[in-house]
Write a protein that holds these residues in place. Structure first.
Motif, PDB file in Angstrom:
ATOM      1  N   LEU A   6      -0.138  12.396 -11.588  1.00 28.13           N
ATOM      2  CA  LEU A   6      -0.670  11.446 -12.567  1.00 28.13           C
ATOM      3  C   LEU A   6       0.388  10.483 -13.082  1.00 28.13           C
ATOM      4  CD1 LEU A   6      -3.101  13.795 -14.519  1.00 28.13           C
ATOM      5  CD2 LEU A   6      -3.552  12.343 -12.530  1.00 28.13           C
ATOM      6  N   ALA A   7       1.630  10.928 -13.209  1.00 25.65           N
ATOM      7  CA  ALA A   7       2.691  10.030 -13.684  1.00 25.65           C
ATOM      8  C   ALA A   7       2.909   8.893 -12.688  1.00 25.65           C
ATOM      9  CB  ALA A   7       3.985  10.810 -13.908  1.00 25.65           C
ATOM     10  N   ALA A   8       2.970   9.225 -11.403  1.00 22.32           N
ATOM     11  CA  ALA A   8       3.160   8.190 -10.381  1.00 22.32           C
ATOM     12  C   ALA A   8       1.949   7.263 -10.317  1.00 22.32           C
ATOM     13  CB  ALA A   8       3.412   8.829  -9.016  1.00 22.32           C
ATOM     14  N   ILE A   9       0.758   7.826 -10.377  1.00 13.61           N
ATOM     15  CA  ILE A   9      -0.457   7.004 -10.329  1.00 13.61           C
ATOM     16  C   ILE A   9      -0.474   6.026 -11.500  1.00 13.61           C
ATOM     17  CG2 ILE A   9      -2.984   7.071 -10.519  1.00 13.61           C
ATOM     18  CD1 ILE A   9      -2.778   9.834  -9.015  1.00 13.61           C
ATOM     19  N   SER A  10      -0.094   6.501 -12.671  1.00  9.69           N
ATOM     20  CA  SER A  10      -0.035   5.643 -13.855  1.00  9.69           C
ATOM     21  C   SER A  10       0.966   4.500 -13.654  1.00  9.69           C
ATOM     22  CB  SER A  10       0.341   6.483 -15.078  1.00  9.69           C
ATOM     23  OG  SER A  10       0.525   5.665 -16.200  1.00  9.69           O
ATOM     24  N   LEU A  11       2.122   4.812 -13.088  1.00  8.02           N
ATOM     25  CA  LEU A  11       3.123   3.780 -12.808  1.00  8.02           C
ATOM     26  C   LEU A  11       2.554   2.732 -11.860  1.00  8.02           C
ATOM     27  CD1 LEU A  11       6.026   2.593 -12.742  1.00  8.02           C
ATOM     28  CD2 LEU A  11       6.496   4.193 -10.879  1.00  8.02           C
ATOM     29  N   TYR A  12       1.954   3.172 -10.772  1.00  6.10           N
ATOM     30  CA  TYR A  12       1.425   2.226  -9.793  1.00  6.10           C
ATOM     31  C   TYR A  12       0.309   1.381 -10.400  1.00  6.10           C
ATOM     32  CZ  TYR A  12       4.109   5.020  -6.475  1.00  6.10           C
ATOM     33  OH  TYR A  12       5.126   5.658  -5.823  1.00  6.10           O
ATOM     34  N   THR A  45       0.848  -1.184   0.000  1.00  6.74           N
ATOM     35  CA  THR A  45       0.000   0.000   0.000  1.00  6.74           C
ATOM     36  C   THR A  45       0.890   1.242   0.000  1.00  6.74           C
ATOM     37  OG1 THR A  45      -1.851   1.096   1.116  1.00  6.74           O
ATOM     38  CG2 THR A  45      -0.221   0.059   2.525  1.00  6.74           C
ATOM     39  N   LEU A  46       0.298   2.359  -0.383  1.00  8.07           N
ATOM     40  CA  LEU A  46       1.028   3.630  -0.403  1.00  8.07           C
ATOM     41  C   LEU A  46       0.039   4.773  -0.535  1.00  8.07           C
ATOM     42  CD1 LEU A  46       1.054   4.779  -3.613  1.00  8.07           C
ATOM     43  CD2 LEU A  46       2.471   2.762  -3.841  1.00  8.07           C
ATOM     44  N   GLU A  47       0.523   5.988  -0.271  1.00  4.62           N
ATOM     45  CA  GLU A  47      -0.229   7.206  -0.547  1.00  4.62           C
ATOM     46  C   GLU A  47       0.503   7.951  -1.655  1.00  4.62           C
ATOM     47  OE1 GLU A  47      -1.091   6.237   3.719  1.00  4.62           O
ATOM     48  OE2 GLU A  47       0.809   6.792   2.799  1.00  4.62           O
ATOM     49  N   VAL A  48      -0.271   8.593  -2.516  1.00  4.92           N
ATOM     50  CA  VAL A  48       0.303   9.373  -3.608  1.00  4.92           C
ATOM     51  C   VAL A  48      -0.549  10.628  -3.791  1.00  4.92           C
ATOM     52  CG1 VAL A  48      -1.004   8.098  -5.381  1.00  4.92           C
ATOM     53  CG2 VAL A  48       1.103   9.298  -6.025  1.00  4.92           C
ATOM     54  N   ARG A  49       0.106  11.740  -4.128  1.00  8.35           N
ATOM     55  CA  ARG A  49      -0.642  12.974  -4.373  1.00  8.35           C
ATOM     56  C   ARG A  49      -1.677  12.726  -5.469  1.00  8.35           C
ATOM     57  NH1 ARG A  49       1.523  17.807  -2.316  1.00  8.35           N
ATOM     58  NH2 ARG A  49       3.558  17.473  -1.346  1.00  8.35           N
ATOM     59  N   ALA A  50      -2.875  13.196  -5.249  1.00  3.68           N
ATOM     60  CA  ALA A  50      -3.952  13.021  -6.228  1.00  3.68           C
ATOM     61  C   ALA A  50      -3.598  13.653  -7.582  1.00  3.68           C
ATOM     62  CB  ALA A  50      -5.253  13.600  -5.683  1.00  3.68           C
ATOM     63  N   SER A  51      -2.730  14.657  -7.580  1.00  2.29           N
ATOM     64  CA  SER A  51      -2.335  15.332  -8.827  1.00  2.29           C
ATOM     65  C   SER A  51      -1.144  14.670  -9.515  1.00  2.29           C
ATOM     66  CB  SER A  51      -1.986  16.792  -8.539  1.00  2.29           C
ATOM     67  OG  SER A  51      -0.818  16.866  -7.729  1.00  2.29           O
ATOM     68  N   LEU A  97      -3.430   3.753  -2.434  1.00  2.00           N
ATOM     69  CA  LEU A  97      -3.382   2.694  -3.436  1.00  2.00           C
ATOM     70  C   LEU A  97      -3.012   1.380  -2.763  1.00  2.00           C
ATOM     71  CD1 LEU A  97      -1.642   4.488  -6.443  1.00  2.00           C
ATOM     72  CD2 LEU A  97      -4.057   4.414  -5.831  1.00  2.00           C
ATOM     73  N   TRP A  98      -3.509   0.287  -3.333  1.00  2.00           N
ATOM     74  CA  TRP A  98      -3.439  -1.014  -2.690  1.00  2.00           C
ATOM     75  C   TRP A  98      -3.158  -2.091  -3.726  1.00  2.00           C
ATOM     76  CZ3 TRP A  98      -3.906  -1.650   2.495  1.00  2.00           C
ATOM     77  CH2 TRP A  98      -4.167  -2.912   2.991  1.00  2.00           C
ATOM     78  N   LYS A 125      -4.616  -0.584  -7.095  1.00  2.00           N
ATOM     79  CA  LYS A 125      -5.980  -0.070  -7.230  1.00  2.00           C
ATOM     80  C   LYS A 125      -6.197   1.011  -6.166  1.00  2.00           C
ATOM     81  CE  LYS A 125      -7.374  -3.417 -10.105  1.00  2.00           C
ATOM     82  NZ  LYS A 125      -6.550  -3.324 -11.268  1.00  2.00           N
ATOM     83  N   THR A 126      -7.046   1.977  -6.484  1.00  3.11           N
ATOM     84  CA  THR A 126      -7.377   3.022  -5.516  1.00  3.11           C
ATOM     85  C   THR A 126      -8.301   2.438  -4.452  1.00  3.11           C
ATOM     86  OG1 THR A 126      -7.172   4.716  -7.218  1.00  3.11           O
ATOM     87  CG2 THR A 126      -8.363   5.321  -5.211  1.00  3.11           C
TER      88      THR A 126
END
Length: 182
Positions: A117-123, A109-115, A148-149, A129-130
């Motif tokens: 987008l590059a990191a969210i895409s990688l994860y 699991t982790l936390e990522v800034r909602a903005s 994210l999980w 999943k959110t």
């Protein structure tokens, strides 16, 4: 074209100055030297570094997770800004998840800034999943964090998933003349 070797290894106290330089370049001083020393000393913390002998920058990237019960809580994934978008983040995330799996942990699991987008895409590429949102999580600007999980790290098919990721990560790195070595 000649490949540049990339080496992944656990970070040590000898790496503290490079860790602080990378932290400053990526986060503007997120953690102190004492904070990183605590991570290095903790048996529940895994701190990995990404190195290349040909780079003038000593530490190209680092990742950290805490083992909490059966969970790998990823606290840091940082790639030096000069090396963004070359597959190094994928290599580091792969290494963190493989290490978590090898330690017998069942989920990440982790936390990522909602903005971010590059990191969210990688994860998401790695199956995260959110799972939720932490409102006003980041103190610097009050931004929300997405939680994210990724589960099932100990399921038999996850080893095949890791093998596939290794192949994909290696192919991505080779496009930028990087080669991951053990």
């Amino acid at each position: 074209m000649i490949s540049s070797d990339l080496k992944l290894r656990p970070l040590t106290t000898d790496d503290l100055s490079a860790i602080l330089e990378l932290d400053q370049a990526c986060f503007g001083g997120l953690w102190t030297m004492e904070g990183y020393q605590r991570e290095l000393d903790s048996p529940n913390s895994e701190l990995l570094g990404l190195f290349s002998p040909l780079s003038t920058i000593k530490l190209l990237g680092m990742g950290c997770f805490w083992s909490i019960l059966d969970e790998a809580h990823i606290t840091i994934l940082a790639i030096h800004p000069q090396y963004h978008r070359q597959g190094l983040g994928q290599a580091l995330l792969y290494a963190l998840l493989k290490t978590a799996c090898d330690r017998g942990l069942e989920r990440a699991t982790l936390e990522v800034r909602a903005s971010n987008l590059a990191a969210i895409s990688l994860y998401q590429k790695f199956g995260f999943k959110t799972a939720g949102r932490r409102r006003h999580y980041y103190k610097d600007n009050g931004e929300d964090a997405l939680i994210l999980w990724l589960s099932e790290l100990q399921y038999p098919q996850f080893q095949q998933t890791l093998d596939n990721w290794y192949i994909n990560v290696s192919q991505q790195l080779s496009q930028f003349s990087w080669q991951l070595i053990s």
